[in-house]
Enzyme design. Sequence first.
Site, PDB file in Angstrom:
ATOM      1  N   PRO A  22       0.822  -1.227   0.000  1.00 49.38           N
ATOM      2  CA  PRO A  22       0.000   0.000   0.000  1.00 49.38           C
ATOM      3  C   PRO A  22       0.851   1.270   0.000  1.00 49.38           C
ATOM      4  O   PRO A  22       0.512   2.253  -0.667  1.00 49.38           O
ATOM      5  CB  PRO A  22      -0.812  -0.135   1.287  1.00 49.38           C
ATOM      6  CG  PRO A  22      -0.876  -1.602   1.554  1.00 49.38           C
ATOM      7  CD  PRO A  22       0.396  -2.188   1.028  1.00 49.38           C
ATOM      8  N   GLU A  27       4.210  -1.830 -13.712  1.00 50.32           N
ATOM      9  CA  GLU A  27       5.486  -2.224 -14.334  1.00 50.32           C
ATOM     10  C   GLU A  27       6.402  -1.019 -14.525  1.00 50.32           C
ATOM     11  O   GLU A  27       7.085  -0.901 -15.533  1.00 50.32           O
ATOM     12  CB  GLU A  27       5.239  -2.895 -15.696  1.00 50.32           C
ATOM     13  CG  GLU A  27       4.387  -4.130 -15.617  1.00 50.32           C
ATOM     14  CD  GLU A  27       5.102  -5.295 -14.988  1.00 50.32           C
ATOM     15  OE1 GLU A  27       6.321  -5.196 -14.801  1.00 50.32           O
ATOM     16  OE2 GLU A  27       4.432  -6.280 -14.682  1.00 50.32           O
ATOM     17  N   GLY A  28       6.387  -0.124 -13.542  1.00 51.66           N
ATOM     18  CA  GLY A  28       7.178   1.098 -13.622  1.00 51.66           C
ATOM     19  C   GLY A  28       6.354   2.181 -14.278  1.00 51.66           C
ATOM     20  O   GLY A  28       5.939   2.039 -15.432  1.00 51.66           O
TER      21      GLY A  28
HETATM   22  P1  FAD Z   1       3.631   5.729  -6.475  1.00 55.82           P
HETATM   23  O1  FAD Z   1       4.930   5.002  -6.441  1.00 55.82           O
HETATM   24  O2  FAD Z   1       3.089   6.275  -5.204  1.00 55.82           O
HETATM   25  O3  FAD Z   1       3.709   6.890  -7.555  1.00 55.82           O
HETATM   26  C1  FAD Z   1       2.763   7.973  -7.622  1.00 55.82           C
HETATM   27  C2  FAD Z   1       3.301   9.005  -8.596  1.00 55.82           C
HETATM   28  O4  FAD Z   1       4.568   9.479  -8.103  1.00 55.82           O
HETATM   29  C3  FAD Z   1       3.584   8.425  -9.989  1.00 55.82           C
HETATM   30  O5  FAD Z   1       3.276   9.378 -10.968  1.00 55.82           O
HETATM   31  C4  FAD Z   1       5.081   8.189  -9.964  1.00 55.82           C
HETATM   32  O6  FAD Z   1       5.666   8.214 -11.252  1.00 55.82           O
HETATM   33  C5  FAD Z   1       5.542   9.361  -9.116  1.00 55.82           C
HETATM   34  N1  FAD Z   1       6.866   9.129  -8.503  1.00 55.82           N
HETATM   35  C6  FAD Z   1       7.229   8.137  -7.665  1.00 55.82           C
HETATM   36  N2  FAD Z   1       8.529   8.251  -7.341  1.00 55.82           N
HETATM   37  C7  FAD Z   1       9.001   9.330  -8.015  1.00 55.82           C
HETATM   38  C8  FAD Z   1      10.287   9.961  -8.119  1.00 55.82           C
HETATM   39  N3  FAD Z   1      11.368   9.465  -7.507  1.00 55.82           N
HETATM   40  N4  FAD Z   1      10.390  11.063  -8.888  1.00 55.82           N
HETATM   41  C9  FAD Z   1       9.321  11.552  -9.554  1.00 55.82           C
HETATM   42  N5  FAD Z   1       8.096  10.996  -9.506  1.00 55.82           N
HETATM   43  C10 FAD Z   1       7.938   9.906  -8.747  1.00 55.82           C
HETATM   44  N6  FAD Z   1       2.087  -4.760  -8.316  1.00 55.82           N
HETATM   45  C11 FAD Z   1       2.524  -6.026  -8.040  1.00 55.82           C
HETATM   46  O7  FAD Z   1       3.459  -6.206  -7.255  1.00 55.82           O
HETATM   47  N7  FAD Z   1       1.927  -7.119  -8.621  1.00 55.82           N
HETATM   48  C12 FAD Z   1       0.886  -7.006  -9.491  1.00 55.82           C
HETATM   49  O8  FAD Z   1       0.384  -8.013  -9.997  1.00 55.82           O
HETATM   50  C13 FAD Z   1       0.396  -5.688  -9.787  1.00 55.82           C
HETATM   51  N8  FAD Z   1      -0.703  -5.526 -10.597  1.00 55.82           N
HETATM   52  C14 FAD Z   1      -1.243  -4.262 -10.752  1.00 55.82           C
HETATM   53  C15 FAD Z   1      -2.461  -4.114 -11.447  1.00 55.82           C
HETATM   54  C16 FAD Z   1      -3.044  -2.859 -11.574  1.00 55.82           C
HETATM   55  C17 FAD Z   1      -4.362  -2.712 -12.266  1.00 55.82           C
HETATM   56  C18 FAD Z   1      -2.390  -1.721 -11.058  1.00 55.82           C
HETATM   57  C19 FAD Z   1      -2.993  -0.354 -11.224  1.00 55.82           C
HETATM   58  C20 FAD Z   1      -1.195  -1.854 -10.373  1.00 55.82           C
HETATM   59  C21 FAD Z   1      -0.612  -3.121 -10.205  1.00 55.82           C
HETATM   60  N9  FAD Z   1       0.552  -3.294  -9.447  1.00 55.82           N
HETATM   61  C22 FAD Z   1       1.029  -4.568  -9.175  1.00 55.82           C
HETATM   62  C23 FAD Z   1       1.151  -2.154  -8.753  1.00 55.82           C
HETATM   63  C24 FAD Z   1       1.987  -1.245  -9.624  1.00 55.82           C
HETATM   64  O9  FAD Z   1       3.183  -1.869  -9.986  1.00 55.82           O
HETATM   65  C25 FAD Z   1       2.202   0.077  -8.862  1.00 55.82           C
HETATM   66  O10 FAD Z   1       0.958   0.730  -8.839  1.00 55.82           O
HETATM   67  C26 FAD Z   1       3.258   0.962  -9.505  1.00 55.82           C
HETATM   68  O11 FAD Z   1       4.542   0.447  -9.288  1.00 55.82           O
HETATM   69  C27 FAD Z   1       3.221   2.411  -8.977  1.00 55.82           C
HETATM   70  O12 FAD Z   1       3.224   2.425  -7.599  1.00 55.82           O
HETATM   71  P2  FAD Z   1       2.158   3.320  -6.789  1.00 55.82           P
HETATM   72  O13 FAD Z   1       0.814   3.025  -7.341  1.00 55.82           O
HETATM   73  O14 FAD Z   1       2.405   3.058  -5.349  1.00 55.82           O
HETATM   74  O15 FAD Z   1       2.499   4.801  -7.165  1.00 55.82           O
END
Ligand code: FAD
Length: 394
Positions: free
Chosen positions: A139, A373-374
């Site tokens: 989360p 996936e990033g």
């Molecule tokens: P955050 O990391 O909180 O990012 C929020 C924003 O901040 C983004 O715009 C990001 O680019 C930006 N940001 C973050 N760090 C920086 C930085 N250093 N500099 C500038 N900007 C930054 N994960 C799994 O492990 N397994 C799965 O099977 C999987 N399936 C998924 C399926 C769906 C439908 C979705 C939506 C997500 C899934 N994910 C899964 C998770 C997904 O990999 C993450 O949502 C993703 O890595 C982004 O993380 P976050 O949502 O916490 O966003």
Amino acid sequence: SATKTVGELFGFDRLINDQERAIVDTVRDFGAKRLRPHVGEWFENGTLPVRDLAREFGALGLFGMHLEGYGCAGTSATEYGLACLEIEAVDSGLRSFMSVQGSLAMFALRAFGSDEQREEWLPRMAAGDAIGCFGLTEPDFGSNPAGMRTVAKRDGDDWVINGSKMWITNGSVADVAIVWARTDLEEGSRGVRGFVVPTDTKGFRSMVVKHKLSLRASITAELSFEDMRLPASAMLPGVTGLKGPLSCLNEARFGIVFGAVGAARDSLECALSYTADREVFDKPLSGYQISQTKLADMALEVGKAFLLAIQLGRIKDEGKIAPEQISLGKLNNVREAIAIARECRTLLGANGITLEYPVMRHANNLESVLTYEGTSEMHQLMIGKALTGQDAFR
Ligand code: FAD
């Protein structure tokens, strides 16, 4: 007068061989007959008949397609990419189903599992008799998995895992979860290890994420682990640290490089056919200059995205692809695909907002693809680091 497809304009036939063409035809046909007629309903209901589909994907050899042995098809990376393209031309959720099973869960077992772990799970997963998921995101930690809080502690020979994972594709329907957790085996994130967790293990719970507006034809869940006890043999022995999960992500990202082209191509094909039939001010919409500007620009981007995907496929098949090259493909192709799906939506007018046509479904799905996936920003930072030598992540 006669019309040409994007493939004909760019001469795509010269880029792929007969075996690749055969895979494209088989998967496209499966998509058209088995998936496309139902995908709108799956999206609307927010469900997927995963058990039935898994067996059908398995029978076609789509799970762990580019892995060797253990019942996997052992195709080239390019062939795997082309299959992803045809599945995502139907829906990104279906390609996610294939990516998570093959490139995340099965790849982790194939690359880092013990012989026993591989033998127990891979043949059943390849056949679609067992479903896998991959739990890395939490989360509070998505882009920065090094912060993960899920922890695995030794108790005698056993491991006891506590924590939670969020946004896990197939999480509530999986038979096995690959769970990444922090251990005290090494300092900091170097101590991160993967665990093979049968989902009937005591202490494992999943909860479906509801009310998604994107990737609705895909099941997403939160996982929680409460004093979840596993034998020593549950740990993936072949890798320590974040390079384990990150190398799995590179496999799945590679599939997305191709897959996004499928969603874009399908949107464009829909817009071409719609604008040819739709009359506005007494002539077909496709005959207006503004429409043609949009269509030409989109055709260029679909074609360029495919050229980039094939280029990366060939490099990967030589075993020489670098993560930042996959970032080039993921960033460009998903960013262009979402722009194309939205532009196509404008050409369809009000009809474009319905499930009768695929364009808004693709656009909405691609919001997830842009993030998982990033995120695009993470890939920009990876390319930025490759160009400048400077790490701007923190
Ligand atoms: P955050 O990391 O909180 O990012 C929020 C924003 O901040 C983004 O715009 C990001 O680019 C930006 N940001 C973050 N760090 C920086 C930085 N250093 N500099 C500038 N900007 C930054 N994960 C799994 O492990 N397994 C799965 O099977 C999987 N399936 C998924 C399926 C769906 C439908 C979705 C939506 C997500 C899934 N994910 C899964 C998770 C997904 O990999 C993450 O949502 C993703 O890595 C982004 O993380 P976050 O949502 O916490 O966003």
